[in-house]
Design an enzyme around this catalytic site. Structure first.
Site, short mmCIF file in Angstrom:
data_model
loop_
_atom_site.label_atom_id
_atom_site.label_comp_id
_atom_site.label_asym_id
_atom_site.label_seq_id
_atom_site.Cartn_x
_atom_site.Cartn_y
_atom_site.Cartn_z
N PHE A 222 -10.48 0.54 6.95
CA PHE A 222 -9.34 -0.22 6.42
C PHE A 222 -8.34 0.66 5.68
O PHE A 222 -7.60 0.19 4.84
CB PHE A 222 -9.83 -1.36 5.50
CG PHE A 222 -10.90 -2.21 6.12
CD1 PHE A 222 -10.61 -2.97 7.24
CD2 PHE A 222 -12.19 -2.25 5.60
CE1 PHE A 222 -11.60 -3.76 7.84
CE2 PHE A 222 -13.18 -3.02 6.20
CZ PHE A 222 -12.88 -3.78 7.32
N GLU A 226 -8.86 7.22 5.48
CA GLU A 226 -7.79 8.03 6.08
C GLU A 226 -7.71 9.37 5.34
O GLU A 226 -7.66 10.43 5.94
CB GLU A 226 -6.45 7.30 6.03
CG GLU A 226 -5.34 8.12 6.70
CD GLU A 226 -3.98 7.42 6.80
OE1 GLU A 226 -3.91 6.18 6.73
OE2 GLU A 226 -2.98 8.14 6.97
N ARG A 304 6.65 3.32 3.19
CA ARG A 304 6.48 2.11 4.00
C ARG A 304 6.84 0.87 3.19
O ARG A 304 7.32 -0.13 3.74
CB ARG A 304 5.08 2.02 4.61
CG ARG A 304 4.96 0.94 5.68
CD ARG A 304 3.62 0.92 6.41
NE ARG A 304 3.55 1.81 7.54
CZ ARG A 304 4.03 1.55 8.77
NH1 ARG A 304 4.65 0.41 9.01
NH2 ARG A 304 3.90 2.43 9.73
N ARG A 336 -4.95 -1.01 4.85
CA ARG A 336 -4.38 -1.91 5.86
C ARG A 336 -3.03 -2.52 5.42
O ARG A 336 -3.00 -3.37 4.54
CB ARG A 336 -5.40 -3.01 6.17
CG ARG A 336 -5.24 -3.68 7.51
CD ARG A 336 -6.39 -4.62 7.74
NE ARG A 336 -6.50 -5.06 9.13
CZ ARG A 336 -7.52 -5.77 9.61
NH1 ARG A 336 -8.51 -6.12 8.82
NH2 ARG A 336 -7.56 -6.13 10.87
N PHE A 338 -0.56 -0.51 4.24
CA PHE A 338 -0.02 0.78 3.78
C PHE A 338 1.29 0.62 3.00
O PHE A 338 2.29 1.24 3.32
CB PHE A 338 0.22 1.65 5.03
CG PHE A 338 0.18 3.14 4.80
CD1 PHE A 338 -1.01 3.82 4.58
CD2 PHE A 338 1.36 3.90 4.85
CE1 PHE A 338 -1.03 5.20 4.41
CE2 PHE A 338 1.34 5.29 4.68
CZ PHE A 338 0.14 5.93 4.47
N THR A 434 5.30 6.34 9.79
CA THR A 434 6.68 6.51 9.30
C THR A 434 7.06 7.98 9.30
O THR A 434 8.23 8.32 9.39
CB THR A 434 6.83 5.92 7.89
OG1 THR A 434 5.90 6.56 7.02
CG2 THR A 434 6.56 4.43 7.90
N GLU A 706 -2.78 -4.01 11.61
CA GLU A 706 -2.30 -4.32 10.27
C GLU A 706 -1.41 -5.55 10.14
O GLU A 706 -1.51 -6.28 9.15
CB GLU A 706 -1.55 -3.10 9.70
CG GLU A 706 -2.45 -1.90 9.54
CD GLU A 706 -1.66 -0.66 9.17
OE1 GLU A 706 -0.91 -0.15 10.02
OE2 GLU A 706 -1.79 -0.20 8.03
N1 LUZ Z 1 -0.82 6.13 7.60
C1 LUZ Z 1 0.10 7.10 7.61
C2 LUZ Z 1 -0.50 4.85 7.82
O1 LUZ Z 1 -0.23 8.25 7.38
N2 LUZ Z 1 1.38 6.78 7.87
C3 LUZ Z 1 1.79 5.53 8.11
O2 LUZ Z 1 2.97 5.29 8.35
C4 LUZ Z 1 0.82 4.51 8.07
N3 LUZ Z 1 1.16 3.25 8.27
C5 LUZ Z 1 0.24 2.31 8.21
C6 LUZ Z 1 -1.07 2.66 7.95
N4 LUZ Z 1 -1.44 3.91 7.76
MO1 MOS Z 2 -4.24 2.90 7.62
S1 MOS Z 2 -3.73 1.78 6.03
O1 MOS Z 2 -5.36 4.04 7.33
O2 MOS Z 2 -3.74 2.42 9.06
#
Ligand code: LUZ
Ligand code: MOS
Length: 750
Positions: A222, A226, A304, A336, A338, A434, A706
């Protein structure tokens, strides 16, 4: 097609990090973390801990051969604290022992002295003191100042949205083993295998090729894995580098909750201006993002938030600013949506405030301001293939909103203790990282000589069924049965330099690469088959494990063509690269075309509030969602249902609480509650919007991870509607989650 993991999951046979069979000489790690949120480290005494039988070594910053640094976007985060601690739960040392219980015993014997410094837990305090992660960022279009003077209605207000715990079922973890020549192989529960590889190499002071990262699958992430799966992988690798033995570390739930960051809480202020006929002319918003003690992904998340500050509305004059405020909390991170949900909560609040002050239904304002074809999103992207109005109208029609509203009115007239409320929530979510350079992926495909196929991509399976989608792309393109295709683990030696599995974009990016690789292989096999059948290549297609000539079945089998290709020494492997075309963004002007497309949809939420107790039930959520042309409706509807539940949780019951001293108080599952079967909507209806789909999406099947989370925002406003039906004095406040305690207070405020 079902999720290809369902059988293994059901039988408990699917492998996660903790299921890997460990080598006999495996050691176990445990983090010693800061018991204070801010202070100078006076001393740490490890002697007693080191004396425990079975403790092998306690690693600190002094043991690092490379750089004590794990910061991604900004290099501001040490792996281990050196002289100061900046949040409660910050790693200071890594205990390696013969067993987990020995490590735990040792941890309790470490003595630390900290000279405490003032603790800041809220974004507002940090802003007042001038503590920031980086410079603030603003987007603007038109001229808000001028526009406000011309508006018939102008209102201001403030909002708060709280953080959210990811609560992935599988906690963070890593297993690292020494290979030959100082090479290390790591199995990590990460969304970003390349990030782990790169960071490990940097901390260990070795080249990236020494480090192999393998990901089988994750038990949920979620966004929480990351960036924040990295530290644990680095620690286990550091121990392997020096001890030359395998090291495993799986966080227990308490440690995971305490040490990891969450969704960013936001405190925001807004000013909204409308014409007499309810057209929003101007919108100003200032977001204070509670970033925690280090940058992590905060700047990207802040970005974002700005992109989604106007949700699915067209507003000609907008000025938005975001401050990433540095506090003494664990660094907050991707979750999720972001930053998108935080942005969208504010514009919805602003509309609710205006509606309440003017005395009209919120929906009236929403409806007349929806973005239409060729409008410009305020960051410069021209809106095309817009589905905002279409999904809005379809939702009202399909679910008979008029009747629902009448039922609610009647119910509220007839009942004193219980009141119903209703809301509409439109969404528009931009698809693509983005950060434009991150929008690329690769696939490596092997056709084995028996005709079976192995597919490797940069996509990480985390329950979202991306592997199933990759398998669908491969078998459909190759024209063979699904049982001939296997999805391999995600491994940095097979697919390198990957972007994390994130941004809802992974099926698009990796799927396009799979498609490209399969098409190249098919071109080669067509040539082989055409010779075998003495026809031209253009007459051939592969289908049903056979060669078809001019759409007629031949009796030439897929396997026979593959065997012949081997004899002719034709390459049966292919590596393809895909980079999203069209997208660009100019950060000096804050304008561009950052998204390959948007996902739209609308939800109607209805709730019943018990006005004696303040508790409530979500009666129904009815959605028309823009899947494009879904390539797997079962999986995609599952994503909408899951995201909705998570969005409802964020808006209603999930309440993260830190003490003034920076200690996480909601630090267990008895004090932090996520939605269960009793608290999700009793009825969920999801209808796919009739649409053409978008060519930038894989097989025209739009990203789905998302966007639907933000339908959950509707719940806040449905509860607000019910509260207003009970208490005519209620002045809407925008302070989520709307817990039963807050509802009760609102019901009786004077
Ligand atoms: N992760 C990221 C994300 O590194 N860049 C993004 O634009 C993004 N958007 C949604 C979820 N994870
Ligand atoms: Mo994301 S918020 O790791 O797509």
């Amino acid at each position: 097609m079902k999720n290809i993991d369902s059988y293994g999951h059901l039988r408990g046979e699917s492998l996660f990090v903790d299921d890997i069979i460990t080598r006999h000489d495996t050691l176990f790690g445990l983090v010693f973390d800061s018991p204070k949120a801010h202070g100078k480290i006076i001393s740490v005494d490890y002697t007693k801990a080191e004396g425990v039988k079975g403790v092998i070594k306690i690693f600190t910053h002094k043991d690092i051969l490379g750089e004590n640094q794990i910061g991604g976007i900004i290099q501001d985060e040490p792996l281990f604290a050196e002289k100061e601690v900046h949040f409660w739960g910050q790693p200071i040392a890594f205990i390696v022992a013969e067993s987990e219980s020995i490590a735990k015993k040792a941890r309790a014997l470490i003595n630390i002295e900290i000279d405490e410094l003032p603790v800041i837990t809220t974004a507002k305090e940090a802003k007042e003191k001038g503590y920031f992660i980086n410079a603030p960022r603003s987007f603007k279009s038109g001229n808000t100042k001028k526009s406000f003077t011309e508006c018939y209605y102008v209102y201001e207000g403030e909002t708060f949205s709280n953080g959210q715990e990811h609560l992935y079922l599988e906690t963070q973890g890593s297993y690292a083993i020494p290979m030959e020549n100082g090479n290390i192989k790591i199995t990590s529960s990460t969304q970003g295998p390349t990030l782990v590889q790169k960071t490990v190499a940097n901390v260990l002071g070795v080249n990236m090729h020494k480090i192999e990262v393998d990901v089988i699958r994750l038990g949920g992430a979620f966004g929480g894995k990351e960036d924040q799966a990295t530290a644990w992988a680095v620690m286990t690798a550091l121990a392997v580098q020096q001890l030359k033995k395998p090291v495993k570390y799986i966080l227990n739930r308490h440690d995971d909750l305490r040490m990891t960051g969450k969704r960013h809480p936001y405190e925001s202020t807004f000013k909204i201006g409308l014409t007499e006929d309810l057209k929003i002319q101007a919108f100003e918003v200032v977001f204070l993002q509670n970033s925690g003690a280090a940058a992590d992904l905060s700047p990207a998340i802040a970005e974002r938030t700005l992109f989604h500050a106007t949700n699915s509305y067209f507003i000609p004059n907008v000025m938005s600013t975001v401050y990433s405020c540095k506090t003494n909390l664990p660094p907050n991170t991707a979750f999720r949506g972001f930053g998108g949900p935080q942005g969208m909560f504010v514009i919805e609040s602003a509309i609710a405030k205006a509606a309440n002050e003017i005395g009209v239904n919120k929906q009236l304002i929403q409806e007349v301001n929806l973005i239409v074809e060729n409008d410009e999103f305020y960051y410069g992207q021209i809106a095309t293939q817009v589905e905002a109005q279409k999904s809005w109208l379809a939702t009202k029609e399909e679910f008979n909103l008029k009747r629902l509203e009448k039922e609610v009115k009647t119910f509220n007239k007839e009942n004193l203790q219980f009141k119903k409320g209703i809301s509409l929530m439109p969404i528009a979510f931009g698809i693509s990282f983005t950060n434009t350079p991150m929008n690329h992926a690769r696939a490596l495909i092997h056709i084995y000589q028996d005709g079976s196929v192995g597919v490797s991509t940069g996509a990480v399976e985390m329950g979202q069924s991306v592997n199933t989608k990759m398998l669908q792309v491969a078998y459909n393109t190759l024209g063979i049965s699904p049982s001939k295709v296997k999805l391999e683990t995600t491994n940095t030696t097979r697919v390198a330099n990957t972007s994390p599995t994130a941004a809802s974009a992974t099926a698009d990016l990796n799927g396009k690469a799979v498609l490209k690789a399969c098409n190249s292989l098919i071109e080669r096999l067509k040539l082989v088959a055409s010779k075998m059948l003495s026809v031209t290549e253009s007459e051939i297609i592969f289908k049903e494990d056979l060669v078809f000539v001019n759409n007629n079945k031949s009796d030439l089998l897929w396997e026979e063509v593959v065997t012949q290709a081997m004899l002719e020494r034709v390459a049966l492997s292919e590596n393809a690269h895909y980079a999203t075309p069209v997208i660009h963004f100019d950060k000096t002007k804050e304008k561009g075309h950052p998204f390959s497309y948007h996902v739209y949809g609308t939800a109607i939420t209805s709730v019943t509030v018990d006005c004696l107790r303040g508790i409530y039930e979500i009666d129904a959520v009815k959605i028309v969602h823009d899947f494009g042309k879904s390539m797997n409706l079962g999986i995609d509807v599952g994503q909408v249902e899951g995201a909705l539940a998570q969005g409802i949780g964020w808006m209603t019951m999930e309440e993260i609480v830190y003490g003034k001293n920076g200690q996480l108080l909601s630090n267990s599952l008895s004090s932090y509650k996520v939605p269960d079967v009793f608290s999700v909507a009793k009825e969920v209806d999801i209808i796919p919007l009739e649409t053409q789909g978008n060519d930038m999406a894989i097989l025209k099947s739009k990203a789905v991870g998302e966007p639907p989370l933000m339908y959950g925002i509707g719940t806040y406003f449905a509860i607000q509607d019910a509260v207003a039906a009970f208490n005519p004095n209620y002045k809407p406040k925008f302070h989520s989650p709307f817990t039963p305690e807050k509802v009760l207070i609102s019901l009786y405020e004077k």
